[in-house]
Design a protein around this motif. Structure first.
Motif, PDB file in Angstrom:
ATOM      1  N   SER A  48     -20.801  17.558  29.242  1.00  0.00           N
ATOM      2  CA  SER A  48     -20.491  18.736  30.051  1.00  0.00           C
ATOM      3  C   SER A  48     -19.080  18.631  30.628  1.00  0.00           C
ATOM      4  CB  SER A  48     -21.514  18.917  31.172  1.00  0.00           C
ATOM      5  OG  SER A  48     -21.582  17.789  32.013  1.00  0.00           O
ATOM      6  N   PHE A  49     -18.668  17.424  31.003  1.00  0.00           N
ATOM      7  CA  PHE A  49     -17.331  17.263  31.564  1.00  0.00           C
ATOM      8  C   PHE A  49     -16.262  17.524  30.513  1.00  0.00           C
ATOM      9  CE2 PHE A  49     -13.506  14.835  32.473  1.00  0.00           C
ATOM     10  CZ  PHE A  49     -13.209  15.277  33.753  1.00  0.00           C
ATOM     11  N   PHE A  50     -16.370  16.866  29.356  1.00  0.00           N
ATOM     12  CA  PHE A  50     -15.280  17.045  28.401  1.00  0.00           C
ATOM     13  C   PHE A  50     -15.410  18.337  27.614  1.00  0.00           C
ATOM     14  CE2 PHE A  50     -12.283  16.354  25.035  1.00  0.00           C
ATOM     15  CZ  PHE A  50     -11.232  15.792  25.747  1.00  0.00           C
ATOM     16  N   GLY A  51     -16.605  18.874  27.505  1.00  0.00           N
ATOM     17  CA  GLY A  51     -16.729  20.190  26.893  1.00  0.00           C
ATOM     18  C   GLY A  51     -15.944  21.220  27.676  1.00  0.00           C
ATOM     19  N   ALA A  52     -15.903  21.049  29.005  1.00  0.00           N
ATOM     20  CA  ALA A  52     -15.129  21.945  29.867  1.00  0.00           C
ATOM     21  C   ALA A  52     -13.642  21.609  29.822  1.00  0.00           C
ATOM     22  CB  ALA A  52     -15.635  21.851  31.307  1.00  0.00           C
ATOM     23  N   ALA A  53     -13.299  20.331  29.910  1.00  0.00           N
ATOM     24  CA  ALA A  53     -11.891  19.933  29.951  1.00  0.00           C
ATOM     25  C   ALA A  53     -11.177  20.209  28.636  1.00  0.00           C
ATOM     26  CB  ALA A  53     -11.773  18.450  30.295  1.00  0.00           C
ATOM     27  N   GLY A  54     -11.867  19.991  27.511  1.00  0.00           N
ATOM     28  CA  GLY A  54     -11.244  20.155  26.203  1.00  0.00           C
ATOM     29  C   GLY A  54     -11.489  21.497  25.572  1.00  0.00           C
ATOM     30  N   LYS A  55     -12.265  22.357  26.233  1.00  0.00           N
ATOM     31  CA  LYS A  55     -12.575  23.697  25.721  1.00  0.00           C
ATOM     32  C   LYS A  55     -13.145  23.625  24.300  1.00  0.00           C
ATOM     33  CE  LYS A  55     -11.429  25.701  29.454  1.00  0.00           C
ATOM     34  NZ  LYS A  55     -11.659  24.487  30.219  1.00  0.00           N
ATOM     35  N   ALA A  56     -14.053  22.654  24.099  1.00  0.00           N
ATOM     36  CA  ALA A  56     -14.709  22.499  22.800  1.00  0.00           C
ATOM     37  C   ALA A  56     -16.186  22.222  23.030  1.00  0.00           C
ATOM     38  CB  ALA A  56     -14.061  21.366  22.013  1.00  0.00           C
ATOM     39  N   PRO A  57     -16.909  23.163  23.655  1.00  0.00           N
ATOM     40  CA  PRO A  57     -18.290  22.892  24.055  1.00  0.00           C
ATOM     41  C   PRO A  57     -19.233  22.596  22.899  1.00  0.00           C
ATOM     42  CG  PRO A  57     -17.756  25.229  24.306  1.00  0.00           C
ATOM     43  CD  PRO A  57     -16.473  24.513  24.040  1.00  0.00           C
ATOM     44  N   LEU A  58     -19.162  23.370  21.839  1.00  0.00           N
ATOM     45  CA  LEU A  58     -20.091  23.165  20.729  1.00  0.00           C
ATOM     46  C   LEU A  58     -19.863  21.822  20.054  1.00  0.00           C
ATOM     47  CD1 LEU A  58     -22.295  24.139  18.847  1.00  0.00           C
ATOM     48  CD2 LEU A  58     -20.560  25.372  17.523  1.00  0.00           C
ATOM     49  N   ALA A  59     -18.620  21.513  19.754  1.00  0.00           N
ATOM     50  CA  ALA A  59     -18.313  20.253  19.084  1.00  0.00           C
ATOM     51  C   ALA A  59     -18.712  19.054  19.935  1.00  0.00           C
ATOM     52  CB  ALA A  59     -16.821  20.185  18.754  1.00  0.00           C
ATOM     53  N   VAL A  60     -18.451  19.130  21.228  1.00  0.00           N
ATOM     54  CA  VAL A  60     -18.748  18.001  22.108  1.00  0.00           C
ATOM     55  C   VAL A  60     -20.261  17.800  22.234  1.00  0.00           C
ATOM     56  CG1 VAL A  60     -18.564  17.166  24.475  1.00  0.00           C
ATOM     57  CG2 VAL A  60     -16.573  18.154  23.359  1.00  0.00           C
ATOM     58  N   ILE A 118     -20.551  15.279  12.095  1.00  0.00           N
ATOM     59  CA  ILE A 118     -20.854  16.707  12.240  1.00  0.00           C
ATOM     60  C   ILE A 118     -20.037  17.295  13.391  1.00  0.00           C
ATOM     61  CG2 ILE A 118     -22.655  18.413  12.667  1.00  0.00           C
ATOM     62  CD1 ILE A 118     -24.671  16.430  11.518  1.00  0.00           C
ATOM     63  N   GLY A 119     -20.078  16.632  14.532  1.00  0.00           N
ATOM     64  CA  GLY A 119     -19.304  17.103  15.678  1.00  0.00           C
ATOM     65  C   GLY A 119     -17.815  17.108  15.401  1.00  0.00           C
ATOM     66  N   GLY A 120     -17.335  16.083  14.689  1.00  0.00           N
ATOM     67  CA  GLY A 120     -15.923  16.032  14.347  1.00  0.00           C
ATOM     68  C   GLY A 120     -15.511  17.191  13.462  1.00  0.00           C
ATOM     69  N   SER A 121     -16.378  17.558  12.532  1.00  0.00           N
ATOM     70  CA  SER A 121     -16.082  18.693  11.643  1.00  0.00           C
ATOM     71  C   SER A 121     -15.903  19.972  12.435  1.00  0.00           C
ATOM     72  CB  SER A 121     -17.218  18.869  10.630  1.00  0.00           C
ATOM     73  OG  SER A 121     -17.412  17.704   9.872  1.00  0.00           O
ATOM     74  N   ILE A 122     -16.793  20.204  13.375  1.00  0.00           N
ATOM     75  CA  ILE A 122     -16.708  21.418  14.195  1.00  0.00           C
ATOM     76  C   ILE A 122     -15.509  21.335  15.137  1.00  0.00           C
ATOM     77  CG2 ILE A 122     -17.920  22.878  15.857  1.00  0.00           C
ATOM     78  CD1 ILE A 122     -19.103  22.843  13.028  1.00  0.00           C
ATOM     79  N   LEU A 123     -15.231  20.134  15.627  1.00  0.00           N
ATOM     80  CA  LEU A 123     -14.125  19.962  16.567  1.00  0.00           C
ATOM     81  C   LEU A 123     -12.795  20.354  15.937  1.00  0.00           C
ATOM     82  CD1 LEU A 123     -13.636  18.813  19.496  1.00  0.00           C
ATOM     83  CD2 LEU A 123     -12.820  16.751  18.353  1.00  0.00           C
ATOM     84  N   GLY A 124     -12.593  20.015  14.660  1.00  0.00           N
ATOM     85  CA  GLY A 124     -11.352  20.360  13.997  1.00  0.00           C
ATOM     86  C   GLY A 124     -11.094  21.855  13.986  1.00  0.00           C
ATOM     87  N   ALA A 125     -12.166  22.642  13.939  1.00  0.00           N
ATOM     88  CA  ALA A 125     -12.031  24.109  13.931  1.00  0.00           C
ATOM     89  C   ALA A 125     -12.005  24.691  15.336  1.00  0.00           C
ATOM     90  CB  ALA A 125     -13.192  24.726  13.147  1.00  0.00           C
ATOM     91  N   GLU A 126     -12.645  24.015  16.288  1.00  0.00           N
ATOM     92  CA  GLU A 126     -12.808  24.573  17.634  1.00  0.00           C
ATOM     93  C   GLU A 126     -11.684  24.192  18.583  1.00  0.00           C
ATOM     94  OE1 GLU A 126     -16.447  25.011  20.887  1.00  0.00           O
ATOM     95  OE2 GLU A 126     -16.314  23.182  19.690  1.00  0.00           O
ATOM     96  N   ILE A 127     -11.125  23.005  18.418  1.00  0.00           N
ATOM     97  CA  ILE A 127     -10.201  22.478  19.413  1.00  0.00           C
ATOM     98  C   ILE A 127      -8.828  23.155  19.366  1.00  0.00           C
ATOM     99  CG2 ILE A 127      -9.050  20.630  18.115  1.00  0.00           C
ATOM    100  CD1 ILE A 127      -9.752  18.801  20.548  1.00  0.00           C
TER     101      ILE A 127
END
Length: 587
Positions: free
Chosen positions: A390-402, A185-194
């Motif tokens: 919280s760390f990688f949501g900020a670093a990767g700018k993908a808060p929802l997916a992370v 699920i997170g990977g699916s959102i990550l593809g669109a968010e990242i």
């Protein structure tokens, strides 16, 4: 078959394509996973005689004790892995260096979704060597680029449009990451968010759901369906929310240090006047020396994250140093070694190091908060988990997916309220200026991939005559193919206009000459190509580039070849015009 597939409605077409990408993502992730394990056995089990912890969801155990029979060999092993990686990458495919995800993002925005067909294979081997030999890198970047490369290849053989190829690349990113982390699920959102720092590519979500579910099912059927870090089932405690907020703030600020250090080291290695083949070896040697003091930083570090989550701090290698000092040092050390591993030209992801950095930061704050209020914070596990996201949501700018991914990786639905608060604060604290993925753009309207959707009015007003015309990038009919090949490489192009006596004759393509040892351009060029005139609009030029699937188009005036304009020149002029408009608005 191609026409039939291309003519299908959106959902039917992308169900089929998403399913195919999912199958390859699952098989590719399995190959990559076991390749890493193979090199771990070679380098550490047999050469160093060292035990490496693995998380519960990947066959690890809650009982672990560190040992290394030939501890002194660690720097040699990591440096050797860097040397092998450098040879593989810079001999066969230099685009395979680095953390992979950024390369896939760049292909989406700037290269019509095109990824070299050899890249997935080279990336698999190079990254497996880097991580398996102890380099501080992760699996998500390689799997993202591997699956994205497969998506790009499938789009070509299925006859899909450039727009659909870009979608296939983004689907591959999401499916690859969602599969290897068992977080569909997170990977699916990550593809669109990242792809963006504060936007989504909505057309990617549906096919990513299909691809990730199939890839996950194939991968987990072999590796196991248990979440990577087991299950965290303790109930949520609302009294911890202020503590989570503090952790989120610090994680967001620390992510800026991670990004600046990573690209600072990258710039430093660019200035080294030595062959690129040897730079990963230097980075690996530095990592190996640091690992003598902090062996926890080797590889992905997932097993150590599991140990932190379980609160088994006595298993950390402290050499007598108080555990609190080790915990506060680990995030900074991991930032340094990840930068030297990947920024030196090694091959591996930056997500896993981010997970480790956030987890060790969370463990430190968990211990502190336990000292302050042991009844509210009886264990550190929730802080380790929320520190990760919280760390990688900020670093990767993908808060929802992370948020979704870490929930899937730990089975911790109870932590969602705290996670949402912490990652929101971390995202705000880090700002949109800094991202570990430098190819991300701010939002959809800033992407060249969406230029036709957002930028058409201004492109219509911009004339070709106002753009930068490059008059020395072409091939004469009687140039050798060796010379033409060098001109393409120097200008990062896959084709060149062919000119004879100032007349545009056609184009020569890299794939027609790349394996030829001798000959002239006249023997390999394709006659007759479209061009623009000086009074045509930038939109005409852009449409021609999209049609020809190139980053340039020829300019001809009164039958005379004037030069070429590039996609970059259109973007530069566009940005210049936007700045002028914005200055006018501000006045």
């Amino acid at each position: 078959m191609n026409l039939k597939l291309s003519s299908l409605p959106y959902f039917q077409r992308w169900f089929v394509v998403g399913a195919i990408i999912g199958v390859f993502a699952g098989l590719g992730s399995l190959a990559f996973f076991f390749a890493i394990r193979l090199f771990e056995i070679i380098f550490f089990t047999h050469i160093v005689g060292m035990s490496i912890p693995h998380p519960l969801g990947e066959g690890g155990s809650a009982v672990y004790h560190f040992y290394a029979l030939r501890y002194y060999l660690i720097p040699i092993v990591v440096a050797t892995g860097g040397l092998i990686t450098g040879f593989i990458v810079y001999t066969f495919d230099p685009s395979s260096e680095g953390h992979g995800t950024d390369a896939a993002i760049r292909a989406f925005h700037y290269n019509h979704g095109k990824i070299k067909r050899r890249t997935p294979l080279v990336k698999t081997i190079a990254s497996a060597v880097t991580i398996g030999s102890g380099g501080s890198a992760g699996r998500e970047g390689p799997t993202a680029l591997i699956a994205a490369g497969i998506g790009s290849f499938l789009a070509d053989i299925l006859g899909l449009s450039p727009k659909d190829r870009r979608i296939a690349v983004a689907v591959g990113i999401g499916a690859g990451i969602g599969t290897i982390f068992k977080a569909p699920i997170g990977g699916s959102i990550l593809g669109a968010e990242i792809l963006y720092r504060r936007d989504f590519e909505s057309e990617v979500i549906f096919p990513s759901l299909v691809a990730s579910s199939i890839g996950y099912s194939i991968f987990a059927s072999v590796v196991g369906f248990e979440p990577i870090f087991g299950y965290y089932l303790a109930p949520f405690n609302v009294m911890r929310l202020p503590f989570y907020a503090v952790l989120g703030l610090v994680a967001g600020l620390l992510s800026i240090l991670y990004i600046r250090t990573f690209y600072g080291v990258k710039n430093m290695f660019k200035k080294f006047h030595i062959p690129n083949h040897y730079k990963p070896m230097i980075g690996g040697a530095i990592v190996g020396i640091i690992a003598l003091m902090f062996p926890e930083i080797l590889g992905t570090g997932y097993g150590w994250v599991e140990i932190l989550e379980l609160g088994k701090f006595n298993e950390l290698v402290t050499f007598g140093v108080p555990i609190l000092i080790i915990l506060i040092l680990l995030p900074f050390v991991k930032i340094i070694v990840t930068s030297f591993t990947v920024s030196s030209g090694g091959s591996g992801g930056v997500f896993a190091p981010g997970i480790f950095i956030g987890a060790s930061l969370g463990a430190f704050f968990g211990v502190l908060f336990h000292m302050v209020s042991p009844t509210i914070v009886p264990v550190v596990a929730p802080f380790v988990i929320i520190g990760m996201l919280s760390f990688f949501g900020a670093a990767g700018k993908a808060p929802l997916a992370v948020i979704l991914m870490v929930v899937e990786m730990t089975g911790s639905l109870q932590l969602l309220p705290g996670a949402m608060l912490a990652v929101s604060i971390a995202y705000i604290a880090s700002g949109t200026k800094y991202s570990i993925y430098e190819s991300q753009v701010e939002q959809r309207r800033d992407s060249p991939a969406n230029m036709g959707e957002y930028h058409t009015p201004m492109l219509l007003e911009m004339k070709v005559s106002s753009l930068k015309i490059i008059d020395n990038v072409y091939a004469d009919l009687y140039y050798t193919i060796y010379r033409a090949d060098n001109i393409m490489k120097e200008n990062d192009l896959l084709s060149l206009p062919v000119v004879y006596h100032e007349k545009l004759m056609g184009a020569v393509y890299l794939y027609d000459i790349v394996n030829r040892s001798y000959g002239y351009v006249k023997d390999y060029y394709k006659p007759g190509i479209s061009y623009v005139k000086l009074d045509n609009s930038a939109e005409n030029a852009w449409e021609l580039m999209m049609k020809n699937r190139t980053k340039w188009c020829a300019v001809v005036d009164n039958g005379k070849f004037m030069g070429i304009i590039t996609l970059e020149s259109i973007l530069d002029k566009y940005e210049e015009n936007v700045k002028i408009i914005n200055m006018g608005d501000s006045n």
